[in-house]
Structures are given as structure tokens and as C-alpha cells.
Design an enzyme around this catalytic site. Structure first.
Site, PDB file in Angstrom:
ATOM      1  N   TYR A 154       0.859  -1.199   0.000  1.00  0.00           N
ATOM      2  CA  TYR A 154       0.000   0.000   0.000  1.00  0.00           C
ATOM      3  C   TYR A 154       0.890   1.242   0.000  1.00  0.00           C
ATOM      4  CZ  TYR A 154      -3.168   3.683   1.402  1.00  0.00           C
ATOM      5  OH  TYR A 154      -3.868   4.870   1.439  1.00  0.00           O
ATOM      6  N   VAL A 187      -7.625   9.334   8.403  1.00  0.00           N
ATOM      7  CA  VAL A 187      -8.928   9.931   8.112  1.00  0.00           C
ATOM      8  C   VAL A 187      -9.990   8.855   8.360  1.00  0.00           C
ATOM      9  CG1 VAL A 187     -10.303  11.187   6.412  1.00  0.00           C
ATOM     10  CG2 VAL A 187      -7.797  11.137   6.192  1.00  0.00           C
TER      11      VAL A 187
HETATM   12  P1  NDP Z   1     -13.224   4.905   1.296  1.00  0.00           P
HETATM   13  O1  NDP Z   1     -13.130   3.413   1.317  1.00  0.00           O
HETATM   14  O2  NDP Z   1     -14.247   5.544   2.148  1.00  0.00           O
HETATM   15  O3  NDP Z   1     -13.417   5.418  -0.199  1.00  0.00           O
HETATM   16  C1  NDP Z   1     -12.729   4.846  -1.272  1.00  0.00           C
HETATM   17  C2  NDP Z   1     -13.409   5.240  -2.567  1.00  0.00           C
HETATM   18  O4  NDP Z   1     -12.672   4.687  -3.662  1.00  0.00           O
HETATM   19  C3  NDP Z   1     -14.823   4.704  -2.659  1.00  0.00           C
HETATM   20  O5  NDP Z   1     -15.649   5.699  -3.206  1.00  0.00           O
HETATM   21  C4  NDP Z   1     -14.691   3.543  -3.630  1.00  0.00           C
HETATM   22  O6  NDP Z   1     -15.894   3.406  -4.386  1.00  0.00           O
HETATM   23  C5  NDP Z   1     -13.572   4.040  -4.543  1.00  0.00           C
HETATM   24  N1  NDP Z   1     -12.920   2.972  -5.267  1.00  0.00           N
HETATM   25  C6  NDP Z   1     -12.210   1.939  -4.762  1.00  0.00           C
HETATM   26  N2  NDP Z   1     -11.818   1.119  -5.745  1.00  0.00           N
HETATM   27  C7  NDP Z   1     -12.301   1.648  -6.911  1.00  0.00           C
HETATM   28  C8  NDP Z   1     -12.232   1.270  -8.265  1.00  0.00           C
HETATM   29  N3  NDP Z   1     -11.594   0.151  -8.654  1.00  0.00           N
HETATM   30  N4  NDP Z   1     -12.836   2.038  -9.193  1.00  0.00           N
HETATM   31  C9  NDP Z   1     -13.486   3.162  -8.819  1.00  0.00           C
HETATM   32  N5  NDP Z   1     -13.592   3.577  -7.552  1.00  0.00           N
HETATM   33  C10 NDP Z   1     -12.997   2.827  -6.606  1.00  0.00           C
HETATM   34  O7  NDP Z   1     -11.765   5.419   1.680  1.00  0.00           O
HETATM   35  P2  NDP Z   1     -11.125   6.894   1.708  1.00  0.00           P
HETATM   36  O8  NDP Z   1     -12.126   7.917   1.400  1.00  0.00           O
HETATM   37  O9  NDP Z   1     -10.359   6.983   2.958  1.00  0.00           O
HETATM   38  O10 NDP Z   1     -10.077   6.745   0.520  1.00  0.00           O
HETATM   39  C11 NDP Z   1      -9.965   7.674  -0.531  1.00  0.00           C
HETATM   40  C12 NDP Z   1      -8.504   7.820  -0.906  1.00  0.00           C
HETATM   41  O11 NDP Z   1      -7.803   8.386   0.186  1.00  0.00           O
HETATM   42  C13 NDP Z   1      -7.794   6.505  -1.218  1.00  0.00           C
HETATM   43  O12 NDP Z   1      -6.958   6.685  -2.334  1.00  0.00           O
HETATM   44  C14 NDP Z   1      -6.971   6.238   0.038  1.00  0.00           C
HETATM   45  O13 NDP Z   1      -5.853   5.460  -0.225  1.00  0.00           O
HETATM   46  C15 NDP Z   1      -6.618   7.655   0.420  1.00  0.00           C
HETATM   47  N6  NDP Z   1      -6.201   7.889   1.787  1.00  0.00           N
HETATM   48  C16 NDP Z   1      -7.019   7.546   2.826  1.00  0.00           C
HETATM   49  C17 NDP Z   1      -6.612   7.790   4.135  1.00  0.00           C
HETATM   50  C18 NDP Z   1      -7.424   7.384   5.320  1.00  0.00           C
HETATM   51  O14 NDP Z   1      -6.870   7.382   6.437  1.00  0.00           O
HETATM   52  N7  NDP Z   1      -8.717   7.074   5.166  1.00  0.00           N
HETATM   53  C19 NDP Z   1      -5.342   8.467   4.397  1.00  0.00           C
HETATM   54  C20 NDP Z   1      -4.549   8.745   3.229  1.00  0.00           C
HETATM   55  C21 NDP Z   1      -4.996   8.497   1.975  1.00  0.00           C
HETATM   56  P3  NDP Z   1     -16.584   2.025  -4.848  1.00  0.00           P
HETATM   57  O15 NDP Z   1     -16.203   0.974  -3.842  1.00  0.00           O
HETATM   58  O16 NDP Z   1     -18.037   2.354  -4.861  1.00  0.00           O
HETATM   59  O17 NDP Z   1     -16.016   1.800  -6.221  1.00  0.00           O
HETATM   60  C1  8X3 Z   2      -4.101   5.834   4.773  1.00  0.00           C
HETATM   61  C2  8X3 Z   2      -3.348   6.243   5.991  1.00  0.00           C
HETATM   62  O1  8X3 Z   2      -1.669   5.368   7.694  1.00  0.00           O
HETATM   63  O2  8X3 Z   2      -3.832   4.226   7.487  1.00  0.00           O
HETATM   64  O3  8X3 Z   2      -3.329   6.066   3.638  1.00  0.00           O
HETATM   65  O4  8X3 Z   2      -2.160   3.981   5.769  1.00  0.00           O
HETATM   66  S1  8X3 Z   2      -2.724   4.882   6.759  1.00  0.00           S
END
Ligand code: NDP
Ligand code: 8X3
Length: 255
Positions: A154, A187
Site C-alpha cells: 500500500y 482519516v
Molecule cells: P473509502 O473506502 O471511504 O473510499 C474509497 C473510494 O474509492 C470509494 O468511493 C470507492 O468506491 C472508490 N474505489 C475503490 N476502488 C475503486 C475502483 N476500482 N474504481 C473506482 N472507484 C474505486 O476510503 P477513503 O475515502 O479513505 O479513501 C480515498 C482515498 O484516500 C484513497 O486513495 C486512500 O488510499 C486515500 N487515503 C485515505 C486515508 C485514510 O486514512 N482514510 C489516508 C490517506 C490516503 P466504490 O467501492 O463504490 O467503487
Molecule cells: C491511509 C493512511 O496510515 O492508514 O493512507 O495507511 S494509513
């Protein structure tokens, strides 16, 4: 349409859904992508009624290059001038030491977080370059800057996103197109539910004992970057909960 247009991938939950609200509230017409179309429909109805903007929803799996290209190629003319692209769709799977990791999990993360982002950006960027304006916002992660136990692949996908953002600063220099890389820390979204495949108790412990960020906190940064004057580029933002110092140091209250 007089309003600006924002395309948000992964808009069905978490950070993407929060970005959809923030940009619609700021008057952007939004194009929302994800695989769960029922959620997109509900979100679109809410945005239209709350903010009086137009919304398009597309059921798109960003891992499918031809689906990405066909969907963008089929956009109605009035939707084709995308001014903001938020590359947010992404996920983590598992938290095993590398030597116990699963190929299927790794391939899903690489295909979504890295290859999917590449497919979408390659298809959207030429239009921005041609128009001489646009903002691409890549949602990378603190995990791409600092490793943590079990984060391995990841983290590697997110380090690659950060390197793409840095590369595009060079490739797009002089075109008028801006790139903003956002590295969020913890987050509270569905992220950990997905990582732990629906083990909601385990997922909840990730965010217990301190105040995590919300999707809206990240959306604030994205909107700020996109709405700066044309001569200002917010290249990079690392944003964490105040309780989080690094990927591995989070001050938690004992409950
Ligand atoms: P969520 O799981 O809440 O949201 C992820 C989103 O990505 C969903 O809308 C999902 O929609 C979509 N998604 C996943 N796979 C696909 C795909 N193959 N095609 C299209 N859409 C896809 O997580 P977050 O909001 O936290 O994540 C959003 C981004 O933020 C990610 O890139 C994550 O790595 C990043 N991030 C998150 C952090 C955290 O602590 N939460 C911290 C740092 C970065 P659906 O399943 O309906 O397709
Ligand atoms: C998501 C933040 O630290 O859970 O990218 O991997 S962490």
C-alpha cells in the site's frame, strides 16, 4: 455551462464524497465516479437539491482502462472541459508483513491506486493542456512518505502516486495546468473497513482514542488548492490529525 466542472473518482464514500459536497457547494458541476452506482445516485440527488448544481454519475471501475477512456470519450460536449480532476479512488487490503502478504491484495492495490490513477489522468490531462488550465489533485498518503508495519505494498503505491505528482510538476510546467499532491494521515472513512474486509470492530480501533481527520478536512484542502488564483500552485500538502506525529506515532487516550 458557465460553472466549472470537477471530476471526482471514488466519490461514493469518504474523502471523495466529502470532495463532492465541497466542490458542489462552491458551485462546481460535478462528475462522480465509483463502482457503487446506488450510492452515487443518492449523492447526486443530494448535491442537486442542496447546491443547485448539475451532476453526472458514472459507474466506473478505474482499473478498467477501456471503461475509463470510453466514459470520458462519451462525455457530452458541455461536460468535456474538466477543470478539476480529483484522483481519489483507492484502497488498502490487508496489513500483513510482506512475507505473509497476498498477491491478489497487492494486485488490487496496484491496479486501483496506481494504474487506475494513470488511466484517468492520461485521458483527462490532454484536454487541460490544450485549454492551458486545470488542476489535478492526487490523493496520495502519509503512508507513501513513511513506512509502517504491514503497510508495504500500500505504501509503495502511494509513494508512486507522490512521485507521479512530482514528475507532473515537471512535465506540465509551462502548460498552465497545476498539480496538487495531498498526503493525508489518519482519516476516518470506510478505508479500514475495506482494508480489514468488513471487520468493523478491528477497523473502528484504528480511529479510537484520538480525533481523526474527516473527509471534509481533506476536501477543504482540495478546494483551497483548486480555487487559488491561476499563478499560485499548491504543490504538496501533508495533513494529519493533531494527535498524529508520524505513521506510527499517534497519541491515544487510554479508554
Ligand atoms: P473509502 O473506502 O471511504 O473510499 C474509497 C473510494 O474509492 C470509494 O468511493 C470507492 O468506491 C472508490 N474505489 C475503490 N476502488 C475503486 C475502483 N476500482 N474504481 C473506482 N472507484 C474505486 O476510503 P477513503 O475515502 O479513505 O479513501 C480515498 C482515498 O484516500 C484513497 O486513495 C486512500 O488510499 C486515500 N487515503 C485515505 C486515508 C485514510 O486514512 N482514510 C489516508 C490517506 C490516503 P466504490 O467501492 O463504490 O467503487
Ligand atoms: C491511509 C493512511 O496510515 O492508514 O493512507 O495507511 S494509513
Amino acid at each position: 455551462m458557465k460553472h466549472l466542472i470537477a471530476l471526482i473518482t471514488g466519490a461514493s464514500s469518504g474523502i471523495g464524497e466529502a470532495c463532492a459536497h465541497a466542490f458542489a457547494q462552491a458551485g462546481y458541476h460535478t462528475i462522480l465516479w465509483a463502482r457503487r452506482s446506488d450510492r452515487l445516485q443518492t449523492l447526486a440527488d443530494t448535491l442537486r437539491s442542496q447546491y443547485n448544481v448539475s451532476v453526472l454519475t458514472h459507474t466506473v471501475d478505474v482499473r478498467d482502462r477501456s471503461q475509463v477512456e470510453v466514459t470520458l470519450g462519451d462525455l457530452p460536449a458541455e461536460w468535456s472541459n474538466i477543470s478539476v480532476l480529483i484522483n481519489n479512488a483507492g484502497l488498502s487490503r490487508g496489513l500483513h508483513p510482506f512475507h505473509h502478504g497476498e498477491h491478489a491484495d497487492w494486485e488490487e492495490m496496484i491496479d486501483t491506486n496506481l494504474k487506475g490513477l494513470i488511466y484517468v489522468s492520461r485521458a483527462v490531462l490532454p484536454g487541460m493542456v490544450e485549454r492551458g488550465s486545470g488542476t489535478v489533485i492526487n490523493i496520495a498518503s502519509i503512508a507513501g512518505l513513511q513506512p509502517y508495519p504491514g503497510g508495504n505494498v500500500y505504501s509503495a503505491t502511494k509513494a508512486a502516486v507522490k512521485m507521479l505528482s512530482d514528475s507532473w510538476q515537471i512535465d506540465l510546467n509551462g502548460t498552465g495546468v497545476r498539480v496538487t499532491n495531498i498526503d493525508p494521515g489518519l482519516v476516518e472513512t470506510e478505508f479500514s473497513d475495506v482494508r480489514f474486509r468488513g471487520d468493523t470492530d478491528r477497523a473502528a480501533t484504528v480511529y479510537k482514542g484520538y480525533q481523526p481527520l474527516t473527509g471534509a478536512d481533506i476536501a477543504d484542502v482540495a478546494l483551497f488548492a483548486a480555487t487559488r488564483p491561476a499563478h499560485v500552485s499548491i504543490q504538496d500538502v501533508l495533513i494529519t490529525p493533531t494527535a498524529q506525529a508520524t505513521t506510527t506515532l499517534v497519541r491515544k487516550e487510554t479508554l
